[in-house]
Design a protein around this motif. Structure first.
Motif, mmCIF file in Angstrom:
data_model
loop_
_atom_site.group_PDB
_atom_site.id
_atom_site.type_symbol
_atom_site.label_atom_id
_atom_site.label_comp_id
_atom_site.label_asym_id
_atom_site.label_seq_id
_atom_site.Cartn_x
_atom_site.Cartn_y
_atom_site.Cartn_z
ATOM 1 N N HIS A 79 0.827 -1.210 0.000
ATOM 2 C CA HIS A 79 0.000 0.000 0.000
ATOM 3 C C HIS A 79 0.857 1.254 0.000
ATOM 4 N N PHE A 80 1.957 1.243 0.720
ATOM 5 C CA PHE A 80 2.792 2.425 0.830
ATOM 6 C C PHE A 80 3.730 2.593 -0.373
ATOM 7 N N SER A 81 3.954 1.528 -1.136
ATOM 8 C CA SER A 81 4.883 1.621 -2.266
ATOM 9 C C SER A 81 4.197 1.107 -3.526
ATOM 10 N N SER A 82 3.892 2.015 -4.429
ATOM 11 C CA SER A 82 3.266 1.610 -5.687
ATOM 12 C C SER A 82 4.223 0.800 -6.550
ATOM 13 N N VAL A 83 5.530 1.083 -6.437
ATOM 14 C CA VAL A 83 6.518 0.330 -7.209
ATOM 15 C C VAL A 83 6.525 -1.131 -6.779
ATOM 16 N N LEU A 84 6.579 -1.355 -5.464
ATOM 17 C CA LEU A 84 6.551 -2.724 -4.954
ATOM 18 C C LEU A 84 5.223 -3.400 -5.274
ATOM 19 N N ARG A 85 4.141 -2.626 -5.249
ATOM 20 C CA ARG A 85 2.836 -3.208 -5.555
ATOM 21 C C ARG A 85 2.791 -3.733 -6.977
ATOM 22 N N ARG A 86 3.307 -2.947 -7.909
ATOM 23 C CA ARG A 86 3.304 -3.401 -9.300
ATOM 24 C C ARG A 86 4.263 -4.571 -9.517
ATOM 25 N N ALA A 87 5.328 -4.632 -8.698
ATOM 26 C CA ALA A 87 6.323 -5.689 -8.890
ATOM 27 C C ALA A 87 5.924 -6.992 -8.193
ATOM 28 N N LEU A 88 5.360 -6.888 -6.984
ATOM 29 C CA LEU A 88 5.138 -8.082 -6.171
ATOM 30 C C LEU A 88 3.756 -8.683 -6.316
ATOM 31 N N LEU A 89 2.754 -7.869 -6.616
ATOM 32 C CA LEU A 89 1.390 -8.404 -6.666
ATOM 33 C C LEU A 89 1.249 -9.522 -7.712
ATOM 34 N N PRO A 90 1.805 -9.374 -8.917
ATOM 35 C CA PRO A 90 1.721 -10.499 -9.856
ATOM 36 C C PRO A 90 2.431 -11.754 -9.343
ATOM 37 N N LEU A 91 3.537 -11.577 -8.596
ATOM 38 C CA LEU A 91 4.245 -12.730 -8.051
ATOM 39 C C LEU A 91 3.426 -13.423 -6.973
ATOM 40 N N LEU A 92 2.676 -12.633 -6.195
ATOM 41 C CA LEU A 92 1.796 -13.238 -5.186
ATOM 42 C C LEU A 92 0.715 -14.073 -5.851
ATOM 43 N N VAL A 93 0.162 -13.545 -6.940
ATOM 44 C CA VAL A 93 -0.839 -14.320 -7.683
ATOM 45 C C VAL A 93 -0.211 -15.588 -8.247
ATOM 46 N N LEU A 94 1.005 -15.475 -8.770
ATOM 47 C CA LEU A 94 1.694 -16.638 -9.338
ATOM 48 C C LEU A 94 1.964 -17.690 -8.275
ATOM 49 N N SER A 95 2.249 -17.252 -7.055
ATOM 50 C CA SER A 95 2.540 -18.210 -5.983
ATOM 51 C C SER A 95 1.341 -19.099 -5.668
ATOM 52 N N GLN A 96 0.140 -18.625 -5.945
ATOM 53 C CA GLN A 96 -1.059 -19.403 -5.653
ATOM 54 C C GLN A 96 -1.375 -20.429 -6.729
ATOM 55 N N THR A 97 -0.645 -20.400 -7.833
ATOM 56 C CA THR A 97 -0.878 -21.389 -8.886
ATOM 57 C C THR A 97 -0.152 -22.700 -8.609
ATOM 58 N N VAL A 98 0.765 -22.709 -7.640
ATOM 59 C CA VAL A 98 1.480 -23.938 -7.292
ATOM 60 C C VAL A 98 0.594 -24.771 -6.372
ATOM 61 N N PRO A 99 0.242 -25.990 -6.739
ATOM 62 C CA PRO A 99 -0.636 -26.811 -5.891
ATOM 63 C C PRO A 99 0.002 -27.077 -4.535
ATOM 64 N N THR A 100 -0.771 -26.890 -3.492
ATOM 65 C CA THR A 100 -0.260 -27.093 -2.135
ATOM 66 C C THR A 100 0.142 -28.536 -1.901
ATOM 67 N N VAL A 101 -0.569 -29.458 -2.522
ATOM 68 C CA VAL A 101 -0.266 -30.870 -2.333
ATOM 69 C C VAL A 101 1.121 -31.218 -2.880
ATOM 70 N N LEU A 102 1.627 -30.423 -3.831
ATOM 71 C CA LEU A 102 2.981 -30.618 -4.346
ATOM 72 C C LEU A 102 4.006 -29.823 -3.551
ATOM 73 N N LEU A 103 3.598 -28.682 -3.033
ATOM 74 C CA LEU A 103 4.513 -27.822 -2.287
ATOM 75 C C LEU A 103 4.809 -28.377 -0.897
ATOM 76 N N ALA A 104 3.832 -29.022 -0.264
ATOM 77 C CA ALA A 104 3.991 -29.507 1.105
ATOM 78 C C ALA A 104 5.145 -30.497 1.257
ATOM 79 N N PRO A 105 5.300 -31.491 0.374
ATOM 80 C CA PRO A 105 6.452 -32.400 0.546
ATOM 81 C C PRO A 105 7.798 -31.705 0.422
ATOM 82 N N ILE A 106 7.886 -30.712 -0.463
ATOM 83 C CA ILE A 106 9.140 -29.987 -0.618
ATOM 84 C C ILE A 106 9.483 -29.238 0.664
#
Length: 251
Positions: A79-106
């Protein structure tokens, strides 16, 4: 009572139909147990389910609190940094595409088979709706109130503390309620990846033995834990953002 009785009546009807259909079709318990068989499993496995529920409850609560802390911290930074918002928000969305059932063993391999990997899995599952809703809530502050604070020489932190954060509480709690329903699922995935206790371990052990009634009993306990966490979040919202609860009640 006006809110409680309709779902209770519907639930009782579903259980009754479930019992009648399974008995009439002669389905064996190891394929699909009747509600009475599940109730018998509660009676016979009470000690086992209680011990497992306490383990899973600790993972759910601690992992959820970690998700709330991380989600809110990320939301404030974005919220305080528009630069970080534009850079990190797509990565946060991308992180949710990894299935948890595959991430948990790692994570279990990296962090070990103790509680640490379980907490991280639960936090990963839960933090996204909290962070995204918090960002949206902070950005949707009333512009008239912000303008008034600036007229009164309010600084950036004062505007955040007095206008933006209080105004974002309904959105934050909306995300927190959604995350509360995910926490139990995350804990089970984590326990399936490597654990010797917990409700997920009970379900995993019951599958090869065809103890389906025990599986259903464990699932019901897991649902009760998720429902209790959801209720605590709703109660917190009622205490910290009573105007939102009153508006929902009127609706």
């Amino acid at each position: 009572m006006r809110r409680v009785w309709p779902p209770l009546v519907l639930l009782a009807a579903v259980i009754g139909v479930w019992e009648l259909v399974v008995r009439a079709a002669g389905v064996p318990d190891y394929l699909f147990p009747t509600p009475s068989s599940v109730a018998s499993s509660f009676d016979g496995d009470a000690g086992l389910l209680l011990r497992a529920a306490l383990v899973t409850l600790r993972e759910i609560v601690l992992g959820y609190l970690l998700a709330v802390a991380v989600g809110l911290a990320i939301a404030v930074v974005l919220h305080f940094s528009s630069v970080l918002r534009r850079a990190l928000l797509p990565l946060l969305v991308l992180s949710q595409t990894v299935p948890t059932v595959l991430l948990a063993p790692i994570l279990a391999i990296l962090l070990g088979y103790g509680i640490e990997s379980k907490l991280v899995v639960v936090a990963i599952v839960c933090f996204f709706p909290i962070a995204v809703n918090a960002v949206d809530g902070l950005r949707s502050a009333d512009p008239e109130l912000v303008r008034m604070m600036r007229t009164l020489h309010g600084g950036r932190l004062a505007i955040f503390r007095r206008v933006e954060f209080p105004g974002a509480l309904p959105a934050i709690f909306s995300g927190a309620r959604v995350a509360a329903t995910y926490a139990a699922v995350g804990a089970v995935f984590a326990e399936w990846s490597g654990s010797s206790s917990g409700l997920g371990f009970v379900i995993l052990q019951a599958q090869p033995a065809l103890e389906t009634a025990r599986i259903f009993a464990a699932i019901l306990v897991l649902s009760a834990l998720a429902l209790a966490l959801y209720g605590l979040v709703a109660l917190s919202e009622h205490l910290l953002a009573p105007w939102q609860s009153e508006a929902r009640d009127r609706a």
